[in-house]
Design a protein around this motif. Structure first.
Motif, PDB file in Angstrom:
ATOM      1  N   GLY A   1      -6.499   3.943  -8.356  1.00  0.00           N
ATOM      2  CA  GLY A   1      -6.252   4.004  -6.925  1.00  0.00           C
ATOM      3  C   GLY A   1      -5.335   2.917  -6.388  1.00  0.00           C
ATOM      4  O   GLY A   1      -4.651   2.202  -7.131  1.00  0.00           O
ATOM      5  N   ASP A   2      -5.385   2.770  -5.067  1.00  0.00           N
ATOM      6  CA  ASP A   2      -4.466   1.866  -4.358  1.00  0.00           C
ATOM      7  C   ASP A   2      -5.130   0.511  -4.133  1.00  0.00           C
ATOM      8  O   ASP A   2      -5.357   0.083  -3.003  1.00  0.00           O
ATOM      9  CB  ASP A   2      -4.072   2.504  -3.019  1.00  0.00           C
ATOM     10  CG  ASP A   2      -2.841   1.860  -2.406  1.00  0.00           C
ATOM     11  OD1 ASP A   2      -2.241   0.987  -3.068  1.00  0.00           O
ATOM     12  OD2 ASP A   2      -2.492   2.225  -1.274  1.00  0.00           O
ATOM     13  N   ASN A   3      -5.418  -0.197  -5.225  1.00  0.00           N
ATOM     14  CA  ASN A   3      -6.171  -1.448  -5.119  1.00  0.00           C
ATOM     15  C   ASN A   3      -5.432  -2.663  -5.660  1.00  0.00           C
ATOM     16  O   ASN A   3      -5.915  -3.780  -5.543  1.00  0.00           O
ATOM     17  CB  ASN A   3      -7.501  -1.315  -5.873  1.00  0.00           C
ATOM     18  CG  ASN A   3      -8.413  -0.262  -5.270  1.00  0.00           C
ATOM     19  OD1 ASN A   3      -8.976  -0.452  -4.212  1.00  0.00           O
ATOM     20  ND2 ASN A   3      -8.532   0.870  -5.964  1.00  0.00           N
ATOM     21  N   PHE A   4      -4.281  -2.453  -6.251  1.00  0.00           N
ATOM     22  CA  PHE A   4      -3.560  -3.529  -6.919  1.00  0.00           C
ATOM     23  C   PHE A   4      -2.372  -3.975  -6.078  1.00  0.00           C
ATOM     24  O   PHE A   4      -1.559  -3.163  -5.653  1.00  0.00           O
ATOM     25  CB  PHE A   4      -3.073  -3.062  -8.290  1.00  0.00           C
ATOM     26  CG  PHE A   4      -4.188  -2.699  -9.231  1.00  0.00           C
ATOM     27  CD1 PHE A   4      -4.558  -3.575 -10.233  1.00  0.00           C
ATOM     28  CD2 PHE A   4      -4.866  -1.505  -9.105  1.00  0.00           C
ATOM     29  CE1 PHE A   4      -5.591  -3.259 -11.109  1.00  0.00           C
ATOM     30  CE2 PHE A   4      -5.901  -1.174  -9.962  1.00  0.00           C
ATOM     31  CZ  PHE A   4      -6.268  -2.053 -10.978  1.00  0.00           C
ATOM     32  N   ARG A   5      -2.260  -5.282  -5.855  1.00  0.00           N
ATOM     33  CA  ARG A   5      -1.212  -5.799  -4.991  1.00  0.00           C
ATOM     34  C   ARG A   5      -0.151  -6.586  -5.755  1.00  0.00           C
ATOM     35  O   ARG A   5       0.682  -7.252  -5.166  1.00  0.00           O
ATOM     36  CB  ARG A   5      -1.826  -6.690  -3.894  1.00  0.00           C
ATOM     37  CG  ARG A   5      -2.833  -5.989  -3.003  1.00  0.00           C
ATOM     38  CD  ARG A   5      -2.157  -5.196  -1.875  1.00  0.00           C
ATOM     39  NE  ARG A   5      -1.551  -3.969  -2.318  1.00  0.00           N
ATOM     40  CZ  ARG A   5      -2.187  -2.792  -2.396  1.00  0.00           C
ATOM     41  NH1 ARG A   5      -3.452  -2.698  -2.088  1.00  0.00           N
ATOM     42  NH2 ARG A   5      -1.542  -1.707  -2.781  1.00  0.00           N
TER      43      ARG A   5
ATOM     44  N   MET B   1     -14.528  -1.107 -11.203  1.00  0.00           N
ATOM     45  CA  MET B   1     -14.102   0.206 -10.742  1.00  0.00           C
ATOM     46  C   MET B   1     -14.557   1.274 -11.718  1.00  0.00           C
ATOM     47  O   MET B   1     -14.464   1.100 -12.944  1.00  0.00           O
ATOM     48  CB  MET B   1     -12.573   0.251 -10.599  1.00  0.00           C
ATOM     49  CG  MET B   1     -12.011  -0.867  -9.737  1.00  0.00           C
ATOM     50  SD  MET B   1     -10.234  -0.756  -9.532  1.00  0.00           S
ATOM     51  CE  MET B   1     -10.145   0.683  -8.488  1.00  0.00           C
TER      52      MET B   1
ATOM     53  N   ALA C   1      -4.239  -6.644 -11.188  1.00  0.00           N
ATOM     54  CA  ALA C   1      -5.226  -7.068 -10.199  1.00  0.00           C
ATOM     55  C   ALA C   1      -4.879  -8.474  -9.705  1.00  0.00           C
ATOM     56  O   ALA C   1      -4.468  -9.332 -10.486  1.00  0.00           O
ATOM     57  CB  ALA C   1      -6.622  -7.059 -10.811  1.00  0.00           C
TER      58      ALA C   1
ATOM     59  N   PHE D   1     -11.178  -6.121 -11.208  1.00  0.00           N
ATOM     60  CA  PHE D   1     -12.008  -5.346 -10.296  1.00  0.00           C
ATOM     61  C   PHE D   1     -13.106  -4.605 -11.059  1.00  0.00           C
ATOM     62  O   PHE D   1     -12.955  -4.294 -12.246  1.00  0.00           O
ATOM     63  CB  PHE D   1     -11.160  -4.303  -9.544  1.00  0.00           C
ATOM     64  CG  PHE D   1     -10.042  -4.895  -8.734  1.00  0.00           C
ATOM     65  CD1 PHE D   1     -10.278  -5.925  -7.837  1.00  0.00           C
ATOM     66  CD2 PHE D   1      -8.744  -4.417  -8.873  1.00  0.00           C
ATOM     67  CE1 PHE D   1      -9.249  -6.464  -7.091  1.00  0.00           C
ATOM     68  CE2 PHE D   1      -7.712  -4.950  -8.122  1.00  0.00           C
ATOM     69  CZ  PHE D   1      -7.970  -5.975  -7.227  1.00  0.00           C
TER      70      PHE D   1
ATOM     71  N   GLU E   1       0.838  -1.192   0.000  1.00  0.00           N
ATOM     72  CA  GLU E   1       0.000   0.000   0.000  1.00  0.00           C
ATOM     73  C   GLU E   1       0.879   1.250   0.000  1.00  0.00           C
ATOM     74  O   GLU E   1       2.019   1.233   0.453  1.00  0.00           O
ATOM     75  CB  GLU E   1      -0.913  -0.002   1.227  1.00  0.00           C
ATOM     76  CG  GLU E   1      -1.953  -1.119   1.213  1.00  0.00           C
ATOM     77  CD  GLU E   1      -2.874  -1.055   2.412  1.00  0.00           C
ATOM     78  OE1 GLU E   1      -2.691  -0.156   3.274  1.00  0.00           O
ATOM     79  OE2 GLU E   1      -3.782  -1.899   2.495  1.00  0.00           O
TER      80      GLU E   1
END
Length: 344
Positions: A213-217, A244, A236, A242, A184
């Motif tokens: 945004g901050d959604n990808f790991r 979005m 993703a 996702f 993150e």
């Protein structure tokens, strides 16, 4: 009214960044650099044929103490566990924990004193744009190395499970790819600030987010032909992607300002005249771990003439297109053939 003039001649720098780095690479062998860095002792390097093998400078565990290899014939290094690889400049940046220009200065100090002043002069005359690119790449490299470690720690489980269970990648071979866990944004800022507290403003301005945004790991570093990280491709960690901003199946994002001036993976190509071009970044990231070392990708971007410049610089003479057999793949194939028809 009297007027005065400065009649001193301002000498422009005679060497570019690429020129100087090229000269240093030609002068300094990997063996010489390894010896001066004392790697035979610190990494327990042992010569096997035309390579030096030992532990990796990143410090990850190595049961056989032979995961890290320096090719003495072709002058490059590679770690078969973590995937770190590069030339003599890359070796110095990895071991000394410095940037490209610091590595160039170190090599000039140690092996090419006649270039020391030239390197310093060139560094002082770098354009703001180039300086920003190099400084940004240094920070991105730190993120890459930390993300590589975290992929195999509890923090990275969600990303590792996707790669090994959904994409069915071999866990061992995966280690030699550049896939990383993308932490993150808050963690990245804290990590970088702890490591280099004197660059807080620069860290705060570093592009980390993309349009979603901050959604990808999951992430892959995007490197230009010289190996400089220009940003990250973010993936993703869910198979379906996702939902979005009203869009279904969002699978990809990238850090803001990412430039794709070269084909993905071109920097890894060594002494090849033939390349296989694919569409997908994951294919180009994973297939080299299976032994296919001439794979590059253009992803979702349109294949353009700027890519041909990179191919020409690497001496590529033949292209094999291995694109998807759908309408998009056929369209891309036609466009690529039109572009290549203009070349020799």
């Amino acid at each position: 009214m009297s007027m005065s003039y400065d009649l001193r001649v301002h000498k422009a720098p005679q060497h570019s960044l690429t020129d100087l780095i090229g000269q240093l690479k030609n002068r300094v062998t990997m063996r010489d650099a390894a010896t001066r860095l004392n790697l035979e002792v610190t990494l327990s390097l042992q010569q096997t044929g035309m390579s030096l093998q030992g532990d990796c400078p990143t410090g990850h565990p190595s049961a056989g103490h032979r995961c890290f290899s320096i090719d003495l014939k072709d002058n490059y290094f590679h770690c078969f566990n973590c995937g770190e690889s590069g030339d003599v400049i890359g070796l110095v940046t990895l071991v000394n924990g410095c940037g490209v220009w610091e590595a160039a200065r170190w090599l000039a100090d140690e092996f090419a004193l006649d270039l020391k002043e030239v390197v310093t002069d060139a560094a002082n005359h770098l354009s703001d744009q180039v300086k920003e690119k190099l400084q940004r790449s240094d920070l991105y490299t730190m993120i890459y190395r930390e993300g590589k470690k975290q992929l195999y720690l509890p923090e990275g489980k969600i990303a590792l499970d996707y790669l090994t269970q959904i994409r069915c990648y071999d866990p061992i071979k995966l280690q030699s790819t550049e896939w990383i866990y993308w932490p993150e944004e808050k963690y990245i800022h804290e990590y970088l600030t702890t490591k280099i507290s004197g660059r807080v403003e620069e860290i705060n301005q570093l592009p980390l987010m993309g349009g979603f945004g901050d959604n990808f790991r999951l992430a892959l570093p995007f490197r230009d032909r010289h190996g400089t990280i220009t940003g990250f491709l973010k993936r993703a960690h869910e198979k379906a992607g996702f939902k979005m901003w009203g869009q279904e199946g969002v699978r990809w994002d990238s850090t803001t300002g990412l430039t794709k001036s070269d084909l993905f993976g071109l920097n890894r190509i060594k002494k090849k005249t033939e390349l296989v071009v694919v569409e997908g970044y994951p294919d180009a990231a994973y297939l080299p771990a299976l032994g296919l070392d001439n794979i590059v990708a253009f992803g979702q971007a349109a294949f353009s003439e700027k890519y041909i410049e990179g191919l020409d610089a690497f001496g590529i003479k033949r292209i094999i297109l291995a694109l998807d057999g759908d309408e998009t793949g056929l369209k891309n194939s036609e466009e690529i053939c039109r572009l290549l028809a203009k070349t020799d």
